[in-house]
Design a protein around this motif. Sequence first.
Motif, PDB file in Angstrom:
ATOM      1  N   VAL A 154       0.663  -0.894  -0.121  1.00  0.00           N
ATOM      2  CA  VAL A 154       0.378  -0.079   0.195  1.00  0.00           C
ATOM      3  C   VAL A 154       0.855   1.443  -0.180  1.00  0.00           C
ATOM      4  CG1 VAL A 154      -1.955   1.284   1.622  1.00  0.00           C
ATOM      5  CG2 VAL A 154      -1.715  -1.041   1.075  1.00  0.00           C
ATOM      6  N   VAL A 155       2.467   1.425   0.530  1.00  0.00           N
ATOM      7  CA  VAL A 155       3.006   2.139   1.216  1.00  0.00           C
ATOM      8  C   VAL A 155       3.165   2.153  -0.654  1.00  0.00           C
ATOM      9  CG1 VAL A 155       5.336   3.155   1.568  1.00  0.00           C
ATOM     10  CG2 VAL A 155       3.598   1.863   3.230  1.00  0.00           C
ATOM     11  N   ALA A 156       4.246   1.547  -1.157  1.00  0.00           N
ATOM     12  CA  ALA A 156       4.613   1.730  -2.671  1.00  0.00           C
ATOM     13  C   ALA A 156       3.619   1.915  -3.739  1.00  0.00           C
ATOM     14  CB  ALA A 156       5.416   0.164  -3.173  1.00  0.00           C
ATOM     15  N   THR A 157       2.346   1.531  -3.276  1.00  0.00           N
ATOM     16  CA  THR A 157       1.162   1.915  -4.414  1.00  0.00           C
ATOM     17  C   THR A 157       1.352   3.746  -4.182  1.00  0.00           C
ATOM     18  OG1 THR A 157       0.578   0.020  -4.568  1.00  0.00           O
ATOM     19  CG2 THR A 157      -0.941   1.774  -5.071  1.00  0.00           C
ATOM     20  N   LEU A 158       0.806   4.097  -3.021  1.00  0.00           N
ATOM     21  CA  LEU A 158       0.515   5.244  -2.838  1.00  0.00           C
ATOM     22  C   LEU A 158       1.785   6.335  -3.627  1.00  0.00           C
ATOM     23  CD1 LEU A 158      -0.742   5.462   0.991  1.00  0.00           C
ATOM     24  CD2 LEU A 158      -1.622   5.749  -0.960  1.00  0.00           C
ATOM     25  N   VAL A 159       2.803   5.861  -3.222  1.00  0.00           N
ATOM     26  CA  VAL A 159       3.981   6.367  -3.664  1.00  0.00           C
ATOM     27  C   VAL A 159       3.894   6.411  -4.832  1.00  0.00           C
ATOM     28  CG1 VAL A 159       6.444   6.613  -3.865  1.00  0.00           C
ATOM     29  CG2 VAL A 159       5.477   6.158  -1.643  1.00  0.00           C
ATOM     30  N   LEU A 165      -4.762  19.793  -7.482  1.00  0.00           N
ATOM     31  CA  LEU A 165      -3.362  18.893  -6.943  1.00  0.00           C
ATOM     32  C   LEU A 165      -4.224  18.749  -5.334  1.00  0.00           C
ATOM     33  CD1 LEU A 165      -1.095  17.086  -7.711  1.00  0.00           C
ATOM     34  CD2 LEU A 165       0.192  18.895  -7.095  1.00  0.00           C
ATOM     35  N   LYS A 166      -3.648  19.283  -4.810  1.00  0.00           N
ATOM     36  CA  LYS A 166      -4.706  18.924  -3.107  1.00  0.00           C
ATOM     37  C   LYS A 166      -5.831  17.715  -3.469  1.00  0.00           C
ATOM     38  CE  LYS A 166      -5.252  20.414   1.248  1.00  0.00           C
ATOM     39  NZ  LYS A 166      -5.928  22.068   2.103  1.00  0.00           N
ATOM     40  N   ALA A 167      -7.165  18.177  -3.510  1.00  0.00           N
ATOM     41  CA  ALA A 167      -8.361  17.349  -4.496  1.00  0.00           C
ATOM     42  C   ALA A 167      -8.041  15.151  -4.771  1.00  0.00           C
ATOM     43  CB  ALA A 167      -9.045  18.268  -5.238  1.00  0.00           C
ATOM     44  N   ALA A 168      -7.320  15.394  -5.877  1.00  0.00           N
ATOM     45  CA  ALA A 168      -6.004  14.496  -6.396  1.00  0.00           C
ATOM     46  C   ALA A 168      -5.420  13.982  -5.401  1.00  0.00           C
ATOM     47  CB  ALA A 168      -5.801  14.864  -7.566  1.00  0.00           C
ATOM     48  N   ARG A 169      -4.352  14.475  -4.445  1.00  0.00           N
ATOM     49  CA  ARG A 169      -3.986  13.055  -3.521  1.00  0.00           C
ATOM     50  C   ARG A 169      -4.992  12.923  -2.839  1.00  0.00           C
ATOM     51  NH1 ARG A 169       1.336  18.190  -2.698  1.00  0.00           N
ATOM     52  NH2 ARG A 169       2.535  16.757  -4.074  1.00  0.00           N
ATOM     53  N   LYS A 170      -5.774  13.466  -2.060  1.00  0.00           N
ATOM     54  CA  LYS A 170      -6.107  12.706  -0.903  1.00  0.00           C
ATOM     55  C   LYS A 170      -7.463  11.979  -1.377  1.00  0.00           C
ATOM     56  CE  LYS A 170     -10.039  14.271   1.774  1.00  0.00           C
ATOM     57  NZ  LYS A 170     -11.546  15.776   1.955  1.00  0.00           N
ATOM     58  N   ASP A 171      -7.838  12.032  -2.963  1.00  0.00           N
ATOM     59  CA  ASP A 171      -8.512  10.705  -3.244  1.00  0.00           C
ATOM     60  C   ASP A 171      -7.473   9.504  -3.456  1.00  0.00           C
ATOM     61  OD1 ASP A 171     -10.274   9.566  -5.307  1.00  0.00           O
ATOM     62  OD2 ASP A 171      -9.030   9.812  -6.630  1.00  0.00           O
ATOM     63  N   THR A 172      -6.894   9.940  -3.675  1.00  0.00           N
ATOM     64  CA  THR A 172      -5.520   8.178  -3.852  1.00  0.00           C
ATOM     65  C   THR A 172      -4.598   8.141  -2.835  1.00  0.00           C
ATOM     66  OG1 THR A 172      -4.891   9.471  -6.114  1.00  0.00           O
ATOM     67  CG2 THR A 172      -3.007   7.968  -4.717  1.00  0.00           C
ATOM     68  N   PHE A 173      -5.201   8.720  -1.609  1.00  0.00           N
ATOM     69  CA  PHE A 173      -4.755   8.159  -0.456  1.00  0.00           C
ATOM     70  C   PHE A 173      -6.115   7.366  -0.028  1.00  0.00           C
ATOM     71  CE2 PHE A 173      -1.651  12.278  -0.112  1.00  0.00           C
ATOM     72  CZ  PHE A 173      -0.571  11.450  -0.199  1.00  0.00           C
ATOM     73  N   ILE A 174      -7.096   8.130  -0.221  1.00  0.00           N
ATOM     74  CA  ILE A 174      -8.067   7.461   0.668  1.00  0.00           C
ATOM     75  C   ILE A 174      -8.606   6.374  -0.403  1.00  0.00           C
ATOM     76  CG2 ILE A 174     -10.340   7.297   0.519  1.00  0.00           C
ATOM     77  CD1 ILE A 174     -10.141  10.779   1.590  1.00  0.00           C
ATOM     78  N   SER A 175      -8.673   5.962  -1.452  1.00  0.00           N
ATOM     79  CA  SER A 175      -8.540   4.760  -2.377  1.00  0.00           C
ATOM     80  C   SER A 175      -7.897   3.962  -2.201  1.00  0.00           C
ATOM     81  CB  SER A 175      -8.895   5.182  -3.731  1.00  0.00           C
ATOM     82  OG  SER A 175     -10.674   6.203  -4.146  1.00  0.00           O
ATOM     83  N   VAL A 176      -6.957   4.391  -1.807  1.00  0.00           N
ATOM     84  CA  VAL A 176      -5.756   3.382  -2.396  1.00  0.00           C
ATOM     85  C   VAL A 176      -6.088   2.284  -1.289  1.00  0.00           C
ATOM     86  CG1 VAL A 176      -3.324   2.457  -2.101  1.00  0.00           C
ATOM     87  CG2 VAL A 176      -4.364   4.505  -3.901  1.00  0.00           C
ATOM     88  N   ILE A 177      -5.290   3.092   0.266  1.00  0.00           N
ATOM     89  CA  ILE A 177      -5.698   2.737   2.007  1.00  0.00           C
ATOM     90  C   ILE A 177      -6.559   1.536   1.389  1.00  0.00           C
ATOM     91  CG2 ILE A 177      -6.011   3.967   4.518  1.00  0.00           C
ATOM     92  CD1 ILE A 177      -4.145   5.411   3.527  1.00  0.00           C
ATOM     93  N   LEU A 178      -8.250   2.359   1.190  1.00  0.00           N
ATOM     94  CA  LEU A 178      -9.617   1.568   1.690  1.00  0.00           C
ATOM     95  C   LEU A 178      -8.789   0.486   0.745  1.00  0.00           C
ATOM     96  CD1 LEU A 178     -11.923   0.836   2.536  1.00  0.00           C
ATOM     97  CD2 LEU A 178     -13.287   2.557  -0.073  1.00  0.00           C
ATOM     98  N   GLY A 179      -8.347   0.433  -0.832  1.00  0.00           N
ATOM     99  CA  GLY A 179      -8.053  -1.275  -1.624  1.00  0.00           C
ATOM    100  C   GLY A 179      -7.732  -2.104  -0.092  1.00  0.00           C
ATOM    101  N   GLY A 180      -6.203  -1.610   0.475  1.00  0.00           N
ATOM    102  CA  GLY A 180      -5.250  -2.036   1.063  1.00  0.00           C
ATOM    103  C   GLY A 180      -6.310  -3.037   2.047  1.00  0.00           C
ATOM    104  N   LEU A 181      -7.292  -2.598   2.715  1.00  0.00           N
ATOM    105  CA  LEU A 181      -7.659  -2.745   3.846  1.00  0.00           C
ATOM    106  C   LEU A 181      -8.738  -3.799   3.623  1.00  0.00           C
ATOM    107  CD1 LEU A 181      -9.316   0.374   5.807  1.00  0.00           C
ATOM    108  CD2 LEU A 181      -7.505  -1.359   6.969  1.00  0.00           C
ATOM    109  N   VAL A 182      -8.943  -3.608   1.528  1.00  0.00           N
ATOM    110  CA  VAL A 182     -10.020  -4.918   1.856  1.00  0.00           C
ATOM    111  C   VAL A 182      -9.189  -6.311   1.836  1.00  0.00           C
ATOM    112  CG1 VAL A 182     -10.685  -5.406  -0.990  1.00  0.00           C
ATOM    113  CG2 VAL A 182     -11.292  -3.140   0.693  1.00  0.00           C
ATOM    114  N   SER A 183      -7.620  -5.566   0.717  1.00  0.00           N
ATOM    115  CA  SER A 183      -7.072  -7.291   0.609  1.00  0.00           C
ATOM    116  C   SER A 183      -6.769  -7.543   2.139  1.00  0.00           C
ATOM    117  CB  SER A 183      -5.855  -6.522  -0.628  1.00  0.00           C
ATOM    118  OG  SER A 183      -6.111  -6.175  -1.867  1.00  0.00           O
TER     119      SER A 183
END
Length: 400
Positions: A46-51, A220-238
């Motif tokens: 998840v950390v790698a994907t976020l970066v 950019l701020k909104a896009a980053r927020k969207d990325t962090f929330i979505s990827v972390i949620l995906g990681g929680l599902v996994s």
Amino acid sequence: MRSFFKNIGPGTLVAAAFIGPGTVTVCTLAGTGFGYTLLWAMVLSVVATLVLQEMAVRIGIMTGLGLAEVIKQELRQGSWLKFPVIILIFSAVVIGNAAYEAGNLSGSALGIEGVFGKSYGAFYPALIGTIACILLWMGNYKILERAMIVLVILMSLSFICAAVMIRPDWGAVWHGAFVPELSGDNLLTVIGLIGTTVVPYNLFLHASLVRERWSGKEDLKAARKDTFISVILGGLVSMAIIITAAGSGLTDIRSVMDMATGLEPLYGQYAIYFIGTGLFAAGITSSVTAPLAAAYVANGCFGWNAVLTDWRFRMVWFLIIGTGVVFASLGFNPVELILFAQVANGILLPVVALFLWWVVNRTGLLGAYRNTPLQNIISGIIIVIAIILGSRSIAKVFGW
């Protein structure tokens, strides 16, 4: 709440893309084979994907171009690297996703079978492929985005509810998530967990999608927020899938539906419904996002400058979905194509990771939005991991 959902966008499609049937299966095998001890590998993924996804977002927002287009632009005319890199990208993403689409459709069909039975099992891949075609044919990004949000929420609730229902040892869960355990026995599974989460085509998909939703650096701020929330949620599902598999106490499992069937005597019919629904949602979201990513890559590689409703754009995703439906319906496993896709993706991941690192450090391209020293350190570590993963993937295909 309305403001929260308003800011959720392209990141949801990225999360939907990396949680496909392949990820669900690998997570299930990780849980049954190693318990909670490999949860740390998913945290690392998840950390790698976020970066990496954040860097792709910056490129898309700041340049207004897709990643394939930026690659063509930066590898200037006359560079001997330009042609082979573009061919590699096209082959890995477009041909590779055609090979994997059958797995996406088959996985989603397996989920439907778990909930509604196998009476019409042969028709399920065609049904799912038709749904994917309808969503993409509409050519309306907002409708597509909202459909993916609904499916990701459905998938998340299904797998997280299954994990809670198992009543796991939460102390062991926390230990597994933050205390790495790596050995010769679990190395391949760790590589599998990271490899199914850090997906090369998602970088191309994300850079292109942010242009559909946002238009300038003020977003950019909104896009980053969207990325962090979505990827972390995906990681929680996994992680929920790993927890469910580990807490089930079952060992003779080859797929997530085997786990659902094994849990049914203990937890009733709800187990198979939760897991079946989650697998269906995971399969159908990947069945949509994989062809979409391929179309964006073809668009950038060939310089079409096409929109979602352009016939060339539609032709690419239709061919990929059609290929997947045929292979899935006939039960045919396109081994040669899948092996080719693994080799191409094994090469593509470190190449794209290196290119991202190079681009986001170019002042002339991103200006003040280039990487900070801390970002360079973190991304450098991830690039090393990507190179190791790519090398291992290729070695596995050739039996080295």
